[in-house]
Scaffold this motif. Structure first.
Motif, PDB file in Angstrom:
ATOM      1  N   GLN A 153     -59.005 -52.494  63.219  1.00 39.56           N
ATOM      2  CA  GLN A 153     -58.690 -53.769  63.874  1.00 39.56           C
ATOM      3  C   GLN A 153     -57.294 -54.286  63.503  1.00 39.56           C
ATOM      4  O   GLN A 153     -56.951 -55.417  63.791  1.00 39.56           O
ATOM      5  CB  GLN A 153     -59.785 -54.805  63.577  1.00 39.56           C
ATOM      6  N   HIS A 154     -56.450 -53.429  62.882  1.00 40.61           N
ATOM      7  CA  HIS A 154     -55.115 -53.898  62.515  1.00 40.61           C
ATOM      8  C   HIS A 154     -54.021 -53.336  63.430  1.00 40.61           C
ATOM      9  O   HIS A 154     -52.844 -53.423  63.139  1.00 40.61           O
ATOM     10  CB  HIS A 154     -54.799 -53.539  61.049  1.00 40.61           C
ATOM     11  N   THR A 155     -54.416 -52.731  64.554  1.00 43.52           N
ATOM     12  CA  THR A 155     -53.405 -52.145  65.450  1.00 43.52           C
ATOM     13  C   THR A 155     -52.813 -53.234  66.350  1.00 43.52           C
ATOM     14  O   THR A 155     -53.311 -54.367  66.378  1.00 43.52           O
ATOM     15  CB  THR A 155     -54.051 -51.056  66.340  1.00 43.52           C
ATOM     16  N   ARG A 156     -51.775 -52.853  67.117  1.00 46.01           N
ATOM     17  CA  ARG A 156     -51.139 -53.831  68.009  1.00 46.01           C
ATOM     18  C   ARG A 156     -52.164 -54.394  69.002  1.00 46.01           C
ATOM     19  O   ARG A 156     -52.222 -55.578  69.254  1.00 46.01           O
ATOM     20  CB  ARG A 156     -49.993 -53.136  68.758  1.00 46.01           C
ATOM     21  N   TYR A 157     -52.970 -53.485  69.585  1.00 49.82           N
ATOM     22  CA  TYR A 157     -54.035 -53.904  70.508  1.00 49.82           C
ATOM     23  C   TYR A 157     -55.363 -53.346  70.021  1.00 49.82           C
ATOM     24  O   TYR A 157     -55.791 -52.285  70.472  1.00 49.82           O
ATOM     25  CB  TYR A 157     -53.759 -53.382  71.924  1.00 49.82           C
ATOM     26  N   PRO A 158     -56.043 -54.027  69.085  1.00 56.06           N
ATOM     27  CA  PRO A 158     -57.323 -53.503  68.585  1.00 56.06           C
ATOM     28  C   PRO A 158     -58.332 -53.321  69.731  1.00 56.06           C
ATOM     29  O   PRO A 158     -58.327 -54.088  70.693  1.00 56.06           O
ATOM     30  CB  PRO A 158     -57.797 -54.600  67.620  1.00 56.06           C
ATOM     31  N   ILE A 159     -59.177 -52.301  69.577  1.00 57.90           N
ATOM     32  CA  ILE A 159     -60.190 -52.040  70.615  1.00 57.90           C
ATOM     33  C   ILE A 159     -61.388 -52.949  70.360  1.00 57.90           C
ATOM     34  O   ILE A 159     -62.012 -52.890  69.298  1.00 57.90           O
ATOM     35  CB  ILE A 159     -60.611 -50.559  70.577  1.00 57.90           C
TER      36      ILE A 159
END
Ligand code: PYC
Length: 407
Positions: A153-159
């Motif tokens: 959940q730390h990505t640019r656009y979390p899934i």
């Protein structure tokens, strides 16, 4: 023909000389034109058909798509059409005795924002209501299905969630073209590749035939426009304007690697989709280019965007090499739905166009329904909502939210 050297029976029939008249002339010998010819002959015994194509068989968008099939659209009209097509695709290898390598691996549309989650919920509900197998899944299940996806959940656009559609997948696009071509020819239709239509004759409000690049006039009782890329140019030949703007859609394929993912994964927010073929290659594609063009050439700029976004989803892909890149010219309508059926102003001229980025998956159902329209004179219910007249009647069928990565 090289294939002919290795097969006992030849793949195609002989080269035909164009006759001076046919019952039906179909412009465009891609999946749509070929399936129309096949179902006209098979279901209605109409075999006096010429298919004219300005390139080689499958040289247009039928050979330039990414072979994905699915029925998880968002409007009842779209869902009915594409699910009819998926049903036909499921039985096609057997029906045409031609292996098309259908793989129903499952199709996953990721949602990275609250509004996207809302969108996939709505799609799942309407899909279910119309008998299409789709459901919402959450990050734990997404990770179990596709472990290589970065679901942290730390990505640019979390899934946040996904729409999962088990019957979606891919089918070998060239094989679909070849199978329908073989089937249509066996029933009597003629295929004329490298035959460009330069004009269409209309008199007394009805179509009379077409003119071709070699100077011939070919009479016809019915003319069907099944082209992609230049559908508005062909329609203009009968004096009718259609609301279509063309854009390129680009895709690429990587070197093959061992099987590690078994789903089609689409991210509308990141404008990318990825799946692994039976050969191990990764097919990846993007949103339509943001400017309109008729160019068939792909660009480094789009390749970089596809690769960057794919690596955001699948960090493990970062060292893979790209083998090929290609593009198709897509006819986009304002509502991202096709234009199908009669044209009020010109009798016996039929449209099966405006197929944007979704033409391949609808090919069988389109041919089936257009053949019924020609043979019976009645527009089948499935394609009624896609009439050209909908734009004047303010009755658009907006598929923008479900047309793959294009919205
Ligand atoms: O609608 O699945 C789709 C699609 C994939 C690539 C272009 N359109």
């Amino acid at each position: 023909m090289v294939l002919g050297l290795f097969r006992k029976e030849k793949m195609w029939g002989p080269h035909h000389k164009l006759k001076s008249h046919y019952d039906v002339v179909i412009i465009g010998a891609g999946v749509h034109g070929l399936s129309t010819a096949y179902y006209l002959a098979k279901n209605y015994g109409i075999t006096d058909i010429a298919l004219l194509d300005k390139t080689y068989l499958g040289g247009g968008n039928s050979g330039r798509n990414t072979a994905i099939v699915r029925a998880n659209y968002s409007t009842p009209e779209g869902i009915r059409l594409y699910s009819e097509s998926l049903d036909l695709y499921e039985g096609l290898s057997k029906e045409l005795n031609f292996n098309m390598l259908l793989t129903q691996m499952g199709h996953m549309s990721l949602a990275h924002t609250d509004s996207a989650v809302n969108g996939v919920w709505k799609r799942a509900e309407i899909n279910k209501a119309l008998g299409v197998n789709s459901r919402v899944i959450w990050p734990d299940e997404i990770k179990r299905m596709v472990p290589a996806l970065d679901t942290s959940q730390h990505t640019r656009y979390p899934i946040k969630a996904a729409l999962f559609h088990p019957p979606g997948g891919a089918i070998r696009h060239d094989a679909v073209v070849w199978g329908y071509a073989k089937g249509a020819e066996a029933l009597g239709a003629e295929i004329h590749p490298r035959t460009t239509v330069t004009g269409i004759d209309v008199s007394d409000g009805a179509v009379k035939g077409v003119r071709t690049s070699d100077g011939s006039f070919v009479g016809a009782d019915v003319v069907v426009n099944s082209t992609s890329g230049f559908c508005s140019t062909i329609t203009k030949m009968v004096g009718v304007d259609i609301p279509v703007v063309t854009h390129q859609l680009q895709a690429c394929v990587t070197e093959p690697v061992k099987p590690f993912m078994s789903k089609v994964v689409v991210s509308a927010n990141l404008h990318v989709y990825v799946y692994q073929t039976d050969r191990g290659e990764l097919v990846m594609g993007s949103e339509i280019d943001p400017y309109s063009s008729y160019s068939p050439l792909s660009t480094f700029q789009t390749l970089e965007a596809i690769a960057g976004h794919a690596v955001e989803l699948f960090p493990g892909l970062k060292n893979l090499r790209i083998l090929r890149q290609w593009s198709g010219v897509c006819d986009m309508t304002p509502d991202y739905s096709p234009i199908m059926g009669r044209v009020e102003e010109v009798k016996n001229f039929i449209l099966d166009v405006g197929w944007g980025t979704y033409g391949f998956k609808s090919g069988p159902a389109s041919g089936h329904n257009i053949a019924e329209l020609i043979a019976t004179g009645k527009t089948p219910d499935t394609i009624k909502p896609f009439a050209l007249a909908r734009f004047d009647a303010n009755a658009q069928v907006s598929e923008r939210g479900a047309a793959a990565v294009s919205h």
